[in-house]
Design a protein around this motif. Structure first.
Motif, PDB file in Angstrom:
ATOM      1  N   ARG A 130      -8.237  -4.119   7.633  1.00 26.33           N
ATOM      2  CA  ARG A 130      -8.003  -3.659   8.918  1.00 26.33           C
ATOM      3  C   ARG A 130      -6.650  -3.219   9.149  1.00 26.33           C
ATOM      4  O   ARG A 130      -5.915  -3.507   9.895  1.00 26.33           O
ATOM      5  CB  ARG A 130      -8.020  -5.045   9.792  1.00 26.33           C
ATOM      6  N   PRO A 131      -6.691  -1.793   9.020  1.00 25.14           N
ATOM      7  CA  PRO A 131      -5.330  -1.057   9.224  1.00 25.14           C
ATOM      8  C   PRO A 131      -5.093  -0.919  10.609  1.00 25.14           C
ATOM      9  O   PRO A 131      -4.140  -0.594  11.047  1.00 25.14           O
ATOM     10  CB  PRO A 131      -5.779   0.375   8.249  1.00 25.14           C
ATOM     11  N   ASP A 132      -6.217  -1.012  11.359  1.00 26.20           N
ATOM     12  CA  ASP A 132      -6.028  -0.599  12.989  1.00 26.20           C
ATOM     13  C   ASP A 132      -5.246  -1.886  13.384  1.00 26.20           C
ATOM     14  O   ASP A 132      -4.494  -1.679  14.498  1.00 26.20           O
ATOM     15  CB  ASP A 132      -7.320  -0.795  13.567  1.00 26.20           C
ATOM     16  N   LEU A 133      -5.037  -2.893  12.699  1.00 23.80           N
ATOM     17  CA  LEU A 133      -4.231  -4.085  13.291  1.00 23.80           C
ATOM     18  C   LEU A 133      -2.772  -4.281  12.765  1.00 23.80           C
ATOM     19  O   LEU A 133      -1.900  -4.896  13.381  1.00 23.80           O
ATOM     20  CB  LEU A 133      -4.842  -5.341  13.060  1.00 23.80           C
ATOM     21  N   VAL A 134      -2.452  -3.336  11.841  1.00 23.06           N
ATOM     22  CA  VAL A 134      -1.168  -3.344  11.151  1.00 23.06           C
ATOM     23  C   VAL A 134      -0.343  -1.946  11.238  1.00 23.06           C
ATOM     24  O   VAL A 134      -0.844  -1.149  10.941  1.00 23.06           O
ATOM     25  CB  VAL A 134      -1.425  -3.844   9.756  1.00 23.06           C
ATOM     26  N   SER A 242      -6.631  -3.391  -6.108  1.00 21.42           N
ATOM     27  CA  SER A 242      -7.444  -2.323  -5.485  1.00 21.42           C
ATOM     28  C   SER A 242      -7.224  -1.976  -3.928  1.00 21.42           C
ATOM     29  O   SER A 242      -7.031  -0.727  -3.683  1.00 21.42           O
ATOM     30  CB  SER A 242      -8.980  -2.599  -5.595  1.00 21.42           C
ATOM     31  N   PRO A 243      -6.905  -3.076  -3.002  1.00 21.99           N
ATOM     32  CA  PRO A 243      -6.514  -2.672  -1.713  1.00 21.99           C
ATOM     33  C   PRO A 243      -5.189  -1.761  -1.660  1.00 21.99           C
ATOM     34  O   PRO A 243      -5.095  -1.294  -0.620  1.00 21.99           O
ATOM     35  CB  PRO A 243      -6.315  -4.104  -1.156  1.00 21.99           C
ATOM     36  N   ILE A 244      -4.396  -1.777  -2.743  1.00 19.16           N
ATOM     37  CA  ILE A 244      -3.253  -0.831  -2.144  1.00 19.16           C
ATOM     38  C   ILE A 244      -3.776   0.339  -2.017  1.00 19.16           C
ATOM     39  O   ILE A 244      -3.030   1.291  -1.201  1.00 19.16           O
ATOM     40  CB  ILE A 244      -2.534  -0.842  -3.768  1.00 19.16           C
ATOM     41  N   ALA A 245      -4.919   0.808  -2.599  1.00 11.57           N
ATOM     42  CA  ALA A 245      -5.345   2.421  -2.364  1.00 11.57           C
ATOM     43  C   ALA A 245      -5.717   2.563  -0.940  1.00 11.57           C
ATOM     44  O   ALA A 245      -5.869   3.907  -0.441  1.00 11.57           O
ATOM     45  CB  ALA A 245      -6.371   2.773  -3.197  1.00 11.57           C
ATOM     46  N   GLN A 246      -5.990   1.343  -0.295  1.00 12.19           N
ATOM     47  CA  GLN A 246      -6.312   1.532   1.109  1.00 12.19           C
ATOM     48  C   GLN A 246      -5.324   1.601   2.021  1.00 12.19           C
ATOM     49  O   GLN A 246      -5.640   1.580   3.511  1.00 12.19           O
ATOM     50  CB  GLN A 246      -7.599   0.464   1.482  1.00 12.19           C
ATOM     51  N   LEU A 247      -4.253   1.219   1.729  1.00 13.48           N
ATOM     52  CA  LEU A 247      -3.065   0.973   2.803  1.00 13.48           C
ATOM     53  C   LEU A 247      -2.806   2.178   3.682  1.00 13.48           C
ATOM     54  O   LEU A 247      -2.812   3.160   2.990  1.00 13.48           O
ATOM     55  CB  LEU A 247      -1.904   0.684   2.085  1.00 13.48           C
ATOM     56  N   GLU A 248      -2.598   2.069   4.918  1.00 19.55           N
ATOM     57  CA  GLU A 248      -2.359   3.232   6.011  1.00 19.55           C
ATOM     58  C   GLU A 248      -0.746   3.098   6.575  1.00 19.55           C
ATOM     59  O   GLU A 248      -0.347   4.122   6.647  1.00 19.55           O
ATOM     60  CB  GLU A 248      -3.496   3.320   6.819  1.00 19.55           C
ATOM     61  N   ALA A 249      -0.488   1.901   6.513  1.00 21.11           N
ATOM     62  CA  ALA A 249       0.715   1.558   7.205  1.00 21.11           C
ATOM     63  C   ALA A 249       1.937   1.915   6.512  1.00 21.11           C
ATOM     64  O   ALA A 249       1.896   1.699   5.125  1.00 21.11           O
ATOM     65  CB  ALA A 249       0.784   0.218   7.901  1.00 21.11           C
ATOM     66  N   PRO A 250       3.163   2.118   6.819  1.00 18.82           N
ATOM     67  CA  PRO A 250       4.562   2.116   6.081  1.00 18.82           C
ATOM     68  C   PRO A 250       4.511   0.892   5.574  1.00 18.82           C
ATOM     69  O   PRO A 250       4.395  -0.341   6.090  1.00 18.82           O
ATOM     70  CB  PRO A 250       5.311   2.635   7.242  1.00 18.82           C
ATOM     71  N   ALA A 272       3.488   5.063  -5.947  1.00 16.52           N
ATOM     72  CA  ALA A 272       2.682   6.378  -5.891  1.00 16.52           C
ATOM     73  C   ALA A 272       1.933   6.618  -4.740  1.00 16.52           C
ATOM     74  O   ALA A 272       1.631   7.655  -4.361  1.00 16.52           O
ATOM     75  CB  ALA A 272       1.878   6.286  -7.440  1.00 16.52           C
ATOM     76  N   HIS A 273       1.575   5.351  -4.150  1.00 13.01           N
ATOM     77  CA  HIS A 273       0.597   5.470  -3.034  1.00 13.01           C
ATOM     78  C   HIS A 273       1.237   5.968  -2.024  1.00 13.01           C
ATOM     79  O   HIS A 273       0.759   6.927  -1.054  1.00 13.01           O
ATOM     80  CB  HIS A 273      -0.006   4.232  -2.471  1.00 13.01           C
ATOM     81  N   ASP A 274       2.538   5.953  -1.844  1.00 16.49           N
ATOM     82  CA  ASP A 274       3.328   6.325  -0.563  1.00 16.49           C
ATOM     83  C   ASP A 274       4.790   6.625  -1.021  1.00 16.49           C
ATOM     84  O   ASP A 274       5.667   5.683  -1.085  1.00 16.49           O
ATOM     85  CB  ASP A 274       3.503   5.107   0.484  1.00 16.49           C
TER      86      ASP A 274
END
Length: 311
Positions: A130-134, A242-250, A272-274
């Motif tokens: 739920r990237p919208d919450l974080v 695997s969820p690492i690839a889905q992270l959107e927040a800093p 590598a992701h960010d």
């Protein structure tokens, strides 16, 4: 047993929130001085509770509106926790999502998630789901185990094998003494020993205060049953890599030296992701970084908030 929190810092207030077939208990730091501040949720490690981190979090109360929950099977939370049915940590992820969703609706915005050990893993999985919450994520030596190692733990469990870290920790948890005559006896038994070897005594006292139940005869028992703590070590049916690839927040990762539960390739995958993320290894730290280096963790929380605010 309350002890003295950092001078000038509020101690936090015990509250509860209805969820599933029980209530989530949590400590909240909010008053008129910080009601309009950014929100921060802290998730504890396996076997611990929100109050364990009171001395880490209280000095931040002037900068954040903070909540630190007791996950299911821990502290004063009354959600169902049956070791026989426990297979993975997705239950924590889903509970955390509902809890944060309710808070975000209340405050009108997303929440910074921070977590230690198991709390870091569940926070990462919740942020990915739920990237919208974080709005930000601080991981403190999160339990990030490569999938092939998780599969080995699962196979070893089915075959009744020992020797894996998960099993060693689980067996140790099962042998943990669960009953004590009083808090003073617990404090003497824990201070400077075992997992508590590097903890300040006042933090041990907070762990005891937040993690015990008082029986009718006045004796104390661990709120997190040894069987539940052990089940958490064995319940490795989730995927936290695997969820690492889905992270959107800093995000920021702070992890320990030898014995870290944040295992390769997780730190490299996060970096590598960010490329703008902070990846900090404290080589002389044990897994209990929040107890050993609280100033560092507070600094990283504030730095992450500054990065978020700067856009």
């Amino acid at each position: 047993m309350n002890g003295v929190v950092t001078a000038g810092a509020p101690a936090g207030e015990r509250k509860s929130w209805r969820d599933r077939d029980g209530e989530i208990s949590f400590i909240e730091w909010v008053d008129e001085s910080n009601a309009d501040r950014p929100t921060l949720h802290f998730a504890h490690a396996n076997g611990f509770n929100g109050l364990t981190y009171r001395r880490l979090l209280s000095p931040l109360a002037k900068d954040f509106r903070i909540r630190a929950w007791d996950a299911s099977g821990h502290g004063l939370t009354s959600l169902p926790a049956d070791p026989a049915d426990h297979r993975n940590w997705y239950v924590y992820r889903d509970d955390l999502i509902r809890f944060v969703e309710g808070w975000a609706e209340e405050t009108g915005g997303p929440v910074m998630l921070a977590g230690h050990s198991m709390g870091g893993a569940m926070s990462l999985m919740a942020a990915a789901e739920r990237p919208d919450l974080v709005r930000g994520l601080l991981l403190i030596d999160p339990v990030l185990i490569p999938n092939h190692q998780r599969r080995f733990i699962g196979l070893a469990q089915k075959l009744g094998m020992g020797g894996s870290t998960g099993f060693d920790l689980a067996r140790g948890a099962e042998k943990r003494r669960a009953e004590f005559p009083d808090a003073e006896t617990m404090l003497r038994a824990y201070t400077g020993r075992g997992a508590f070897r590097t903890w300040p005594q006042e933090v041990v006292a907070d762990y005891i205060e937040g993690g015990t139940l008082t029986r009718d005869d006045g004796t104390l028992e661990l709120a997190c049953k040894p069987a539940w703590e052990a089940a958490n070590f064995r319940a490795q049916g989730h995927d936290s890599i695997s969820p690492i690839a889905q992270l959107e927040a800093p995000f920021t990762l702070v992890y320990a030296g030898p014995g870290s539960t944040c295992r390769a390739p997780a730190p490299a995958l996060l970096a590598a992701h960010d490329p703008q993320a902070t990846i900090l290894r404290i080589g002389r730290a044990s897994h209990f970084i929040p107890m050993e280096f609280p100033e560092t963790i507070r600094r990283e929380i504030l730095d992450l908030q500054a990065r978020i605010a700067a856009g």
